[in-house]
Enzyme design. Sequence first.
Site, mmCIF file in Angstrom:
data_model
loop_
_atom_site.group_PDB
_atom_site.id
_atom_site.type_symbol
_atom_site.label_atom_id
_atom_site.label_comp_id
_atom_site.label_asym_id
_atom_site.label_seq_id
_atom_site.Cartn_x
_atom_site.Cartn_y
_atom_site.Cartn_z
ATOM 1 N N ASP A 68 0.824 -1.210 0.000
ATOM 2 C CA ASP A 68 0.000 0.000 0.000
ATOM 3 C C ASP A 68 0.861 1.263 0.000
ATOM 4 O O ASP A 68 2.048 1.234 0.319
ATOM 5 C CB ASP A 68 -0.886 0.038 1.247
ATOM 6 C CG ASP A 68 -2.040 -0.934 1.189
ATOM 7 O OD1 ASP A 68 -2.068 -1.782 0.284
ATOM 8 O OD2 ASP A 68 -2.921 -0.835 2.068
ATOM 9 N N HIS A 212 3.776 -2.265 3.018
ATOM 10 C CA HIS A 212 3.809 -0.911 2.465
ATOM 11 C C HIS A 212 5.165 -0.703 1.796
ATOM 12 O O HIS A 212 6.202 -0.999 2.408
ATOM 13 C CB HIS A 212 3.597 0.139 3.557
ATOM 14 C CG HIS A 212 2.298 -0.002 4.293
ATOM 15 N ND1 HIS A 212 2.094 -0.971 5.256
ATOM 16 C CD2 HIS A 212 1.133 0.686 4.179
ATOM 17 C CE1 HIS A 212 0.856 -0.868 5.721
ATOM 18 N NE2 HIS A 212 0.254 0.126 5.089
#
Length: 263
Positions: A68, A212
């Site tokens: 992400d 991430h």
Amino acid sequence: MRTPLLIAAVMFAVSAGAALAAFQPVDSARPFVVRAWEQHRAIAAALRRGEPVYCGGGHAPIVALTFDDGPGPYTNQILAELRAAGAHATFFLVGNRIEYWPEAPRDETQVGAVGNHTWSHAPLTERQPWLVWLELMRTQFAIDAVVGWKPKLFRVPYALHSPKVDEIVRRMGLVEVFWDVDSRDDVPNARVADVVRNVVRGLRPGAIVILHDIHPWTAVALPKILAAIEKRGLHAVSVPELLALDPPTRGQHCPYGAAGTGD
């Protein structure tokens, strides 16, 4: 009486053979191939189910790594690690960051899939419906401008969603993707060992892992995570590949629980 049994046996053998064929070695970098049309069909089936995706069915030796908040300064390093391992992943992109790393979305499609993570990483439950639409649509067009098509996957920031947000996502033709394994790499100054441990303890067939690609420790942890995946006889795939090879059932409960509050 034997004929129906014979037909059933043949059909089972063909089905089993097709499933195993998906995992037959193709080359050293890719242990299996899922064709584009199979991925599109799987996404369409997920849209028809009308439910968010938290995990796969748990029947195939695959896990889906997702990243992400990118693109970012460590995206290229993460892509290099994925290529070296012959692994695939899914990248949920923040639209207003694409202009700073304009090559990243196209490169990401070479090792998996890209998805929509809103334009500004805004908490959508605090926005009016028209602003939710705008957050999603701007990112759809930003990604389209780079890769030539609009994504079909979406992840809401902070796991904050509501029936109204979910309805807008579905009406835009997007599959809402959460996760059932949280790496906790979004913790400030997270330790590499903790990130690896958080992922490894949740590795199982059908798992969807949230990471991430904007943190340096994630890039360092990734080779260790990929090695653990291989050691367990699993393969890292994109979310569309997971949906094609091991789709969840309607109302499926994921063993490691629902999504948390990650970024």
